[in-house]
Design a protein around this motif. Structure first.
Motif, PDB file in Angstrom:
ATOM      1  N   ALA A 160      -0.664   1.788  11.325  1.00 18.57           N
ATOM      2  CA  ALA A 160      -0.029   3.108  11.492  1.00 18.57           C
ATOM      3  C   ALA A 160      -1.036   4.232  11.272  1.00 18.57           C
ATOM      4  O   ALA A 160      -1.019   5.256  11.961  1.00 18.57           O
ATOM      5  CB  ALA A 160       1.129   3.249  10.517  1.00 18.57           C
ATOM      6  N   LEU A 161      -1.928   4.002  10.313  1.00 18.14           N
ATOM      7  CA  LEU A 161      -2.937   5.012   9.975  1.00 18.14           C
ATOM      8  C   LEU A 161      -3.837   5.322  11.169  1.00 18.14           C
ATOM      9  O   LEU A 161      -4.272   6.463  11.365  1.00 18.14           O
ATOM     10  CB  LEU A 161      -3.781   4.452   8.823  1.00 18.14           C
ATOM     11  N   MET A 168      -7.742   1.462  -8.689  1.00 16.63           N
ATOM     12  CA  MET A 168      -7.229   0.992  -7.407  1.00 16.63           C
ATOM     13  C   MET A 168      -5.720   0.723  -7.513  1.00 16.63           C
ATOM     14  O   MET A 168      -4.956   1.016  -6.595  1.00 16.63           O
ATOM     15  CB  MET A 168      -7.975  -0.301  -7.037  1.00 16.63           C
ATOM     16  N   ALA A 169      -5.330   0.168  -8.668  1.00 23.92           N
ATOM     17  CA  ALA A 169      -3.901  -0.099  -8.887  1.00 23.92           C
ATOM     18  C   ALA A 169      -3.131   1.216  -8.894  1.00 23.92           C
ATOM     19  O   ALA A 169      -2.055   1.336  -8.292  1.00 23.92           O
ATOM     20  CB  ALA A 169      -3.712  -0.824 -10.222  1.00 23.92           C
ATOM     21  N   LEU A 170      -3.710   2.220  -9.537  1.00 28.80           N
ATOM     22  CA  LEU A 170      -3.043   3.512  -9.641  1.00 28.80           C
ATOM     23  C   LEU A 170      -2.858   4.146  -8.265  1.00 28.80           C
ATOM     24  O   LEU A 170      -1.745   4.456  -7.841  1.00 28.80           O
ATOM     25  CB  LEU A 170      -3.879   4.418 -10.555  1.00 28.80           C
ATOM     26  N   ILE A 171      -3.959   4.268  -7.550  1.00 26.47           N
ATOM     27  CA  ILE A 171      -3.881   5.010  -6.283  1.00 26.47           C
ATOM     28  C   ILE A 171      -3.178   4.176  -5.209  1.00 26.47           C
ATOM     29  O   ILE A 171      -2.443   4.709  -4.370  1.00 26.47           O
ATOM     30  CB  ILE A 171      -5.281   5.497  -5.837  1.00 26.47           C
ATOM     31  N   GLY A 172      -3.387   2.850  -5.247  1.00 26.98           N
ATOM     32  CA  GLY A 172      -2.742   1.981  -4.260  1.00 26.98           C
ATOM     33  C   GLY A 172      -1.228   2.005  -4.401  1.00 26.98           C
ATOM     34  O   GLY A 172      -0.503   2.062  -3.419  1.00 26.98           O
ATOM     35  N   PHE A 198       0.503   4.421  -5.896  1.00 25.99           N
ATOM     36  CA  PHE A 198       0.967   5.789  -5.664  1.00 25.99           C
ATOM     37  C   PHE A 198       1.062   6.087  -4.166  1.00 25.99           C
ATOM     38  O   PHE A 198       2.001   6.733  -3.702  1.00 25.99           O
ATOM     39  CB  PHE A 198       0.001   6.772  -6.343  1.00 25.99           C
ATOM     40  N   ALA A 199       0.082   5.570  -3.403  1.00 21.10           N
ATOM     41  CA  ALA A 199      -0.010   5.920  -1.983  1.00 21.10           C
ATOM     42  C   ALA A 199       1.173   5.407  -1.165  1.00 21.10           C
ATOM     43  O   ALA A 199       1.455   5.944  -0.102  1.00 21.10           O
ATOM     44  CB  ALA A 199      -1.305   5.368  -1.404  1.00 21.10           C
ATOM     45  N   MET A 248       0.451  -0.504   7.272  1.00 18.05           N
ATOM     46  CA  MET A 248      -0.011   0.856   6.949  1.00 18.05           C
ATOM     47  C   MET A 248      -1.323   1.126   7.661  1.00 18.05           C
ATOM     48  O   MET A 248      -1.570   2.226   8.162  1.00 18.05           O
ATOM     49  CB  MET A 248      -0.210   1.015   5.429  1.00 18.05           C
ATOM     50  N   LEU A 254      -3.053  -1.064   0.514  1.00 24.33           N
ATOM     51  CA  LEU A 254      -2.929  -0.771   1.940  1.00 24.33           C
ATOM     52  C   LEU A 254      -2.535  -2.060   2.662  1.00 24.33           C
ATOM     53  O   LEU A 254      -3.296  -3.010   2.682  1.00 24.33           O
ATOM     54  CB  LEU A 254      -4.249  -0.241   2.514  1.00 24.33           C
ATOM     55  N   ARG A 301       4.432   5.618  -1.656  1.00 29.36           N
ATOM     56  CA  ARG A 301       5.519   6.583  -1.453  1.00 29.36           C
ATOM     57  C   ARG A 301       5.258   7.923  -2.128  1.00 29.36           C
ATOM     58  O   ARG A 301       6.176   8.728  -2.280  1.00 29.36           O
ATOM     59  CB  ARG A 301       6.833   6.018  -2.000  1.00 29.36           C
ATOM     60  N   ASN A 302       4.006   8.146  -2.520  1.00 32.00           N
ATOM     61  CA  ASN A 302       3.663   9.407  -3.184  1.00 32.00           C
ATOM     62  C   ASN A 302       4.469   9.636  -4.460  1.00 32.00           C
ATOM     63  O   ASN A 302       4.899  10.761  -4.718  1.00 32.00           O
ATOM     64  CB  ASN A 302       3.933  10.588  -2.248  1.00 32.00           C
ATOM     65  N   LEU A 355     -12.637  -2.109  10.261  1.00 32.22           N
ATOM     66  CA  LEU A 355     -11.675  -1.243   9.563  1.00 32.22           C
ATOM     67  C   LEU A 355     -10.523  -2.079   8.998  1.00 32.22           C
ATOM     68  O   LEU A 355     -10.074  -1.852   7.880  1.00 32.22           O
ATOM     69  CB  LEU A 355     -11.114  -0.193  10.523  1.00 32.22           C
ATOM     70  N   MET A 363      -8.207  -3.660   0.537  1.00 34.21           N
ATOM     71  CA  MET A 363      -7.889  -2.661  -0.475  1.00 34.21           C
ATOM     72  C   MET A 363      -6.458  -2.864  -0.974  1.00 34.21           C
ATOM     73  O   MET A 363      -5.507  -2.660  -0.215  1.00 34.21           O
ATOM     74  CB  MET A 363      -8.025  -1.274   0.138  1.00 34.21           C
TER      75      MET A 363
END
Lengths: 520, 492
Positions: free
Chosen positions: B44-45, B396-400, B402-403, B41, B37, B405-406, B27, B34
């Protein structure tokens, strides 16, 4: 064979979930039911923590979530939204619908941060729901390196005239302000040395770099050499029975220097949902697991409801305003003068606009000269030079250096700017002196269309939502880049959406943007 | 101690703990690989999944994730030039150069062996010297942290290559970007333009993804690099033992540097990686290979990165003070499991401490096997058609971003860094110095100012360690520079 290997890998990955028990299993109904609310909760409840994982408020939230999900028989997820001492977390809670699915874990630090940054509007827009615990601030010393009790700590100032170094965290934060109050009331000549975290400050105290550390009592557990010398509360702590209170030492007015923790959410949450939270929080606070988890942490578990909590917040806000004004840390209301005015919003926007126009004009001009091949680098250096100029003007707005801070907030940026400026000039000269080369053959149009598609997808996301944007963006860009196998594109798009949903939305509780026009 | 360690090994060498270690490592590698992450993080996840476990098992899982994710960051760095963690930036310099030469197996093999050996070295140091090292680390004055950061910055002279002017400009840009946000000493906001999201400055993850991953995509698209390089057509084989044996001293030296730097709270793996890389180049018989695909370069940064895990665990276990962001989460996890981190843990739960030590040692072997096995899978990334890979990287750049701090603000920042990185890359400006400046700028500034607040200017000359480090930094900077000037004159 491959399928068997894959199954084995999946089985291995699922193993921790099998051991994880509590994370997934449904508890037996051991708790009295919470008040029924139509349609609530309909999704996992997010407990938003304003710090990175690992701090005391994060631990508080995680301990709470662990018990709350048993009590409510509903999933709770702790999500960390660090930034601005809570402003980022508060703004996120305020952005989301007032349906009660987001609970903010709050502390007294948030109030000082909102006041010092001029964002008191956030205090007004938040419903301070429940105050659940507090712990007093204590002064901790390193008994091997200095004072082992309060009288000897005090004597270092009063008898020897030595300015003490109190180690702590951020300037303008709740601990700093407590430190100022304590020093002022007790007559100690103190200089606050801010560290990045409580852990770093405690390490420095252990290394003999300060006279005392002001923080939470549990910080004293890091080493037997650390001694709690005085407690800012009305009675001694059970965990540190030898440490006197200020009142016992004849210093009055320091019975309430503490850090509180609680829960809040955005205003506008329906009354029945608030009542649901009332019942939930009361049950968690009486849970034996909750009580036993905190019993050696020097924490007072006490509940205060919305009305009383709001009064505490108001009182703290007034207190912080007074102290921050005294320390000249409140946002400056004075209009800027002279060159400072150039760093004001409108002027800066105008200067930025002019700079962009200048760069575009320069690019167009250079395109027709012998430096056509170096045009890109000249523009890069020109843009950096203009940024240096604007940043230089902006540093003028920053407060000047002082005796306590001999460099000041603008000092280091100024050093970098002064180092960068001549290098940019030197490099620019080198470019102009170098023989004109051949322009690289590239497909700029394809690049800018790609950048445009990416930017458009970001702009459209708040309107159309993540799902729809991905459904449009992935096939569009893949097709545009020249890939024509429709089946593969469809599989890739579907796989990506599934991956986003499972890993980010479900596992990490990242709320992927929903569209305002198409909310899915 | 030996007996206790064997006791710990006895606890770990059972089916459930072993499976837990394997799961943690797998994991961790996936999380680290990724972009977006970070190791902290990832740890903590997984904390909520440990609620039902015994505290020992929970810590074994979380430490496994920490070790795995510290390595995982290098995989995407090597394969697609998108380092998953800041310290993997240094690995990507030579790792990605090797991949472009059609030698991803060499890069991946070197990186996993260096990671594993460096990590093992760090763990051994942790087991043997945690208490004296922690005692020494807390005595470090801010002036010494500043000198350390300066020493890290001095590696710019080795990173720079021929274009030292460009490398300096890149580092200063990074240093300047690091000043954006709330001033850590006075609390005043600097260069935030009123954006709340900038109050903590530019976040490292979006900056990292943009600078490296997006800029690589933009550059590839602009150059029309869509030709598929079938690995079967290039002569790339997994390195043999002799290859790793040649790198033994670099591995050990870098592992030691990483561990020592990791011991100091707040210093971080990135400084260790940069310093190790700089020293490896200086002591190398083939310094000209650095930046062009040097196995020594990959080894230096990876061994230091993994060594820092053991180092960061020193203050955690000896004092209950976090040595890095993931160890801060580990402290939280310990508290959730009703444990008090620090010296009391040694007294009350010695068997748990030695089980963690043993698990860390075993985890390095697991990392080695999982890494080598997985490496054969990662190599296949090079076979994915570039059009699809580019689209996936942008997603991946977008979601990484964004994730973190939302907020889409961070995605726009990522895009901004992507364009800046593309622009710089296009004109031969190296990107690693920007990250060097971004990471070290804040450490250097806060500690410099803190040192002045505490003891004035004289502190930089009166403490022997500070003075030595400053002199070393100056020499590390000046010697390569004078050599280069001499070489230019000689050529002229």
């Amino acid at each position: 064979m491959r399928a068997r290997q894959t199954l084995l890998l999946i089985a291995l990955l699922l193993c921790p979930l099998a051991f994880a028990g509590d994370a997934t299993e449904r508890a037996e109904p051991l708790y009295p039911p919470l008040p029924y609310v139509e349609g609530f909760p309909s999704q996992p409840i997010r407990l938003i923590v304003y710090t990175s994982p690992g701090g005391l408020i994060d631990v508080t939230a995680r301990r709470f979530a662990r018990i709350a999900q048993d009590v409510a028989d509903h999933p709770f997820a702790v999500i960390n939204r660090p930034g601005g001492g809570g402003i980022v977390a508060f703004e996120e809670a305020l952005r989301e619908p007032a349906d009660g699915h987001r609970l903010l874990a709050v502390t007294r630090s948030n109030i000082s941060r909102m006041v010092v940054t001029g964002r008191e509007d956030l205090i007004e827009r938040i419903h301070w729901h429940s105050y659940i615990m507090d712990n007093p601030h204590v002064l901790i010393t390193n008994s091997d390196e200095g004072a082992a009790d309060w009288p000897s700590l005090l004597a270092a100032t009063t008898d020897q005239g030595v300015q003490q170094r109190w180690l702590g965290v951020d300037i303008g934060g709740v601990k700093h302000l407590s430190g100022v109050s304590i020093a002022e009331t007790a007559g100690v000549d103190m200089r606050w040395i801010p560290y990045g975290s409580g852990g770093e400050a405690v390490a420095a105290l252990l290394g003999g770099l300060g006279s005392a550390y002001l923080g939470n009592p549990r910080d004293a557990l890091a080493s037997p050499r650390l001694r709690v010398v005085v407690v800012a509360a009305d009675e001694r702590l059970r965990e540190f029975p030898d440490a006197p209170t200020f009142a016992e030492l004849g210093v009055d007015g320091l019975e309430d220097e503490l850090i509180w923790r609680g829960f809040a959410f955005r205003k506008g949450i329906p009354d029945e949902v608030q009542a649901w939270y009332d019942a939930l929080i009361r049950q968690v606070l009486h849970d034996p697991r909750w009580v036993s988890a905190w019993q050696h942490e020097a924490v007072n578990l006490r509940y205060r409801g919305h009305a009383e909590f709001t009064r505490v917040v108001e009182r703290d806000r007034d207190e912080f305003r007074r102290l921050l004004a005294q320390l000249e840390l409140l946002p400056d209301d004075q209009p800027p003068s002279g060159l400072q005015r150039l760093s004001e919003g409108t002027w800066l926007a105008a200067a930025g606009g002019l700079a962009v126009l200048f760069i575009v004009g320069l690019g167009a001009g250079l395109g027709r000269t012998r430096w056509r091949a170096n045009c890109g680098e000249i523009l890069l250096l020109g843009s950096l030079a203009l940024t240096v100029l604007l940043a230089g003007v902006m540093t003028l707005q920053l407060p000047p250096r002082s005796v306590a801070d001999p460099i000041g907030p603008g000092g280091i940026p100024a050093v970098w700017l002064l180092a960068l400026a001549p290098l940019l000039v030197w490099q620019m000269v080198a470019v102009f002196r170098s023989p004109p080369g051949q322009a690289e053959k590239t497909d700029s149009l394809r690049l800018w269309i790609t950048v445009g598609l990416f930017t458009l997808s970001l702009v459209l996301m708040p309107l159309l939502g993540y799902l729809l944007v991905c459904l449009l963006y992935i096939p569009a860009l893949t097709w545009f880049l020249g890939y024509r196998r429709v089946g593969v594109i469809a599989v890739l798009t579907t796989a990506w959406l599934l991956f986003s949903e499972v890993v980010f939305q479900r596992l990490m509780h990242v709320d992927l943007p929903r569209g305002a026009l198409l909310p899915w | 101690m030996i007996e206790s360690l064997f006791g710990g090994l006895g606890t770990v060498m059972a089916l459930v703990p072993l499976i837990t270690i394997v799961v943690g490592i797998v994991l961790g590698i996936l999380i680290g690989a990724m972009p977006g992450l970070s190791p902290s993080m990832g740890v903590a996840l997984m904390v909520p999944f440990t609620y039902g476990m015994s505290p020992t098992l929970a810590l074994i899982l979380l430490v496994g994730i920490y070790i795995g994710s510290s390595y995982g960051g290098s995989i995407t760095g090597i394969m697609v030039n998108a380092p998953g963690t800041p310290s993997a930036v240094v690995t990507a310099i030579d790792g990605y150069a090797l991949t472009r030469q059609g030698k991803p197996s060499t890069a991946l093999g070197t990186s996993i062996i260096a990671s594993s050996v460096g990590g093992m070295f760090g763990t051994l140091i942790l087991i043997l010297f945690s208490v004296p090292l922690a005692a020494a680390a807390v005595r470090f004055h801010p002036s010494e942290y500043f000198a350390f950061a300066l020493f890290g910055m001095a590696t710019i002279a080795t990173l720079a290559g021929e274009n030292w002017g460009k490398a300096f400009i890149a580092m200063l840009v990074g240093l300047l970007i690091a000043t954006v946000g709330t001033d850590p000493i006075s609390g005043h906001e600097r260069f935030t333009f009123g954006f709340t999201a900038l109050s903590d400055g530019f976040l490292l993850i979006p900056a990292l993804i943009g600078m490296f991953a997006l800029s690589e995509v933009f550059r590839g698209i602009e150059k029309g690099e869509f030709k598929l390089e079938k690995l079967g057509k290039v002569s790339d084989k997994w390195p043999r033992f002799a290859h790793y044996w040649k790198l033994k001293w670099v591995t050990l030296r870098s592992g030691a540097i990483g561990t020592l730097v990791g011991v100091f709270p707040g210093a971080g793996a990135t400084i260790g990686s940069f310093i190790s890389y700089g020293l490896a180049k200086r002591f190398s018989k083939q310094p000209e290979q650095f930046g062009q695909g040097s196995a020594e370069g990959v080894t230096a940064s990876e061994a230091a990165d993994s060594g820092s895990v053991g180092g960061a665990m020193v203050p955690l276990l000896a004092l209950g003070i976090p040595g890095s962001a993931p160890t801060a989460v580990l402290i939280g996890a310990m508290m959730i499991h009703d444990l008090t981190p620090g010296p009391q843990l040694f007294l009350r739960n010695p068997e748990m401490i030695y089980a963690i030590f043993a698990a860390m040692l075993v985890a390095q072997f697991v990392l080695l096997f999982v890494g080598l096995a997985g490496g054969r899978l990662w190599v296949k990334v090079a076979n994915i058609p570039k059009e699809l890979l580019y689209v996936l990287i942008t997603m991946m750049a977008l979601i990484g971003s964004f994730a973190v701090r939302n907020t889409l603000f961070d995605v726009f920042c990522c895009l901004g860094f992507g364009l800046l990185g593309w622009w710089m890359r296009r004109h031969g400006y190296p990107l690693a110095p920007v990250i060097l400046g971004l990471v070290l700028g804040s450490i250097a500034e806060t500690n410099f100012r803190r040192a002045l607040m505490m003891d004035g200017w004289t502190i930089f000359f009166s403490r022997p360690v500070t003075l030595t480090l400053i002199i070393l930094a100056a020499l590390s900077f000046l010697i390569p520079m004078t050599n280069r000037i001499r070489a230019i004159r000689h050529r002229a």
